[in-house]
Design an enzyme around this catalytic site. Structure first.
Site, short mmCIF file in Angstrom:
data_model
loop_
_atom_site.label_atom_id
_atom_site.label_comp_id
_atom_site.label_asym_id
_atom_site.label_seq_id
_atom_site.Cartn_x
_atom_site.Cartn_y
_atom_site.Cartn_z
N CYS A 253 0.90 -1.16 0.00
CA CYS A 253 0.00 0.00 0.00
C CYS A 253 0.94 1.21 0.00
CB CYS A 253 -0.88 0.00 1.25
SG CYS A 253 -2.06 -1.34 1.25
N GLY A 257 4.32 7.00 -1.39
CA GLY A 257 5.67 6.52 -1.63
C GLY A 257 6.70 6.94 -0.60
N GLY A 258 6.25 7.46 0.54
CA GLY A 258 7.20 7.88 1.58
C GLY A 258 8.07 6.71 2.04
N LYS A 259 7.42 5.58 2.29
CA LYS A 259 8.19 4.43 2.79
C LYS A 259 8.91 3.73 1.65
CE LYS A 259 5.20 4.07 6.76
NZ LYS A 259 4.13 4.93 6.18
N ASP A 277 -0.51 0.12 -5.29
CA ASP A 277 -1.56 0.87 -4.60
C ASP A 277 -2.83 0.77 -5.45
OD1 ASP A 277 -1.36 3.07 -2.14
OD2 ASP A 277 -3.11 3.34 -3.43
N ASP A 303 -5.64 -3.91 -6.47
CA ASP A 303 -6.07 -4.22 -5.11
C ASP A 303 -5.11 -5.26 -4.54
OD1 ASP A 303 -7.30 -5.12 -2.82
OD2 ASP A 303 -9.09 -5.91 -3.83
N ASP A 322 1.63 -1.41 4.73
CA ASP A 322 1.31 -0.18 5.47
C ASP A 322 -0.17 0.06 5.23
OD1 ASP A 322 1.62 2.19 6.86
OD2 ASP A 322 2.42 3.30 5.16
N CYS A 375 -0.80 3.70 10.95
CA CYS A 375 -0.67 4.92 11.76
C CYS A 375 -1.92 5.05 12.62
CB CYS A 375 -0.42 6.15 10.90
SG CYS A 375 -1.67 6.45 9.65
#
Ligand SMILES: C[S@@+](CC[C@H](N)C(=O)[O-])C[C@H]1O[C@@H](n2cnc3c(N)ncnc32)[C@H](O)[C@@H]1O
Length: 438
Positions: A253, A257-259, A277, A303, A322, A375
């Site tokens: 997920c 794209g931060g991780k 994603d 998916d 994530d 989170c």
């Protein structure tokens, strides 16, 4: 965004707050277009008014409802948001009270509520004169929805008040420096040269925390990928994945794209990174983020819960899931979550999280590792998911996280919001045993 801009800044803020509260739109959706083209000082004010009003909405609305002797006429329902904004300014900002009241009255006129200007004036003046009354519930005291206070106090009997307080503070701006360009000393020096004072992070090895938030354009080498904006809790995923050259990695997920970026910076010699994603529009954000840091991944719009649609059958050595979640660990950055999220969402999210975990597990190599992250600070989305999963999967082994942050839940580690200035976050590490072990 149609319909929110036009007229005074206060009228724009009123419409934005109203749309969050009554149309379920997020600040992330409606605020950026409204900020476009505004001078810097107006941008700052509009942002502060919208964020602050959402942050304190439950508390201020309790006060407002006490002072309103009858409901506002439907066609002037926006005045509720105008009054919440006025109360926010009286209670939480340094704006001169008479200016806040005067401008609120003028904005009521601007919004066509000519007959109600006296009401706006009266309520704000009384609120100023009388001060705030003692909150009668914890939900009002901490300005959160009741269902969330109930869940947090049940989940975290020793921490819930600190978490609610942290949710009402502004989050620091945290950076990740790119180890291909900097070590900690050179990163701090580069920031100092640009007039930005920062401290080493408390949790993640490549994290720095700015003493004061600033636009990314001020960060030296930002466009060239020397720094990325990322909370420290989010940065911890790379350590937990135990990345090594030659691995195939799935970021299930991935958007924005931060991780994915953190993974690619941490271990540049991976054989392949698939960034998946389901939101095709958000995949573009991954491309932008990776191009900036000079990295690449194979992007897939699908998916994650339906591997038949996207998986070529070659197993992954590492998977980061994530998962989509309530965002209850990032309320300080997104205070509108308090207004947008419903209690009924949590069960639906938990079903999705388990479905995604089950599906991704099929694509993990024997001996491979899956890191589950959210989170969220709700056990229903975190430890309970892992517990339910482990109970149904004899080939899944929970790997204890022996790092010194967060709380061990028995099914993963929970970072409490603000504990060390970081977001609320959950991590669990699972490894896949060969079938004959079970
Ligand atoms: C918490 S965000 C991911 C943040 C990202 N990992 C990062 O660090 O920048 C969750 C993401 O899950 C995506 N998502 C939701 N349902 C999905 C599904 N069924 N399959 C794949 N992605 C999904 C959402 O579009 C969203 O981008």
């Amino acid at each position: 965004m149609s319909g929110v801009t036009g007229g005074s800044l206060r009228a724009t803020a009123t419409r934005i707050i109203h749309q969050v509260v009554h149309s379920g739109q997020s600040l992330g959706q409606i605020l950026p277009p409204a900020l476009e083209g505004l001078p810097a000082d107006e941008r700052g004010r509009l942002q502060d008014w919208c964020f602050g009003s959402c942050r304190w909405w439950h508390r201020l609305n309790a006060e407002l409802q006490q002072r309103l002797h009858k409901p506002l006429p439907k066609r002037h329902a926006q005045l509720e948001s105008l009054l919440i904004l006025g109360l926010y300014q009286l209670r939480h900002t340094r704006i001169a009270p008479h200016a806040a009241i005067h401008q609120s009255v003028e904005t009521a006129r601007e919004l066509g509520a000519h007959q109600l200007t006296g009401l706006v004036n009266g309520i704000l003046r009384k609120s100023l004169r009388d001060g705030e009354s003692e909150p009668v519930t914890d939900a009002i005291r901490y300005s959160h929805p009741e269902w969330l206070v109930a869940k947090l106090s049940a989940n975290w009997p020793e921490h819930w008040q600190a978490m609610l307080e942290a949710n009402n503070r502004r989050a620091p701006m945290s950076l990740r420096y790119h180890t291909g360009h900097h070590d900690q000393a050179s990163a701090l020096a580069a920031l100092a040269d640009a007039g930005l004072s920062a401290q080493p992070g408390q949790l993640a090895p490549h994290a720095l925390q700015l003493d004061e938030a600033c636009p990314v354009e001020r960060i030296p080498g930002f466009a060239e990928g020397h720094f990325s904006v990322q909370d420290e809790a989010a940065q911890l995923c790379t350590q937990l994945l135990e990345l090594a050259p030659g691995q195939r990695v799935l970021d299930a997920c991935a958007a924005p794209g931060g991780k994915t970026g953190a993974i690619l910076e941490h271990e540049p010699d991976l054989t392949e990174v698939v960034a998946l994603d389901s939101d095709r529009d958000r995949l573009g954000r991954i491309t932008e983020n990776l191009e900036r840091i000079g990295a690449g991944a194979r992007l897939v719009a699908a998916d994650a819960g339906d591997p038949d649609a996207w998986w070529d059958g070659t197993a992954f050595d590492r998977i980061l899931l994530d998962a989509p979640c309530s965002g209850t660990g990032v309320i300080r950055r997104h205070p509108d979550i308090k207004l947008l999220r419903r209690e009924t969402d949590i069960r639906e999210l938990a079903d999705t999280q388990l479905r995604l975990l089950e599906a991704c597990w099929q694509t993990l190599a024997i001996g491979g590792r899956l890191v589950y992250a959210t989170c969220s600070v709700l056990q229903q989305e975190n430890a309970r998911i892992i517990q339910r999963f482990i109970n149904g999967h004899m080939d899944a082994q929970l790997v204890p996280i022996t790092l010194d942050w967060g709380i061990e839940t028995g099914y993963g580690r929970q970072l409490i919001t603000g504990e060390r200035e970081q977001d609320g976050f959950f991590y669990a590490c699972l490894e896949k045993n060969p079938a004959h072990w079970v």
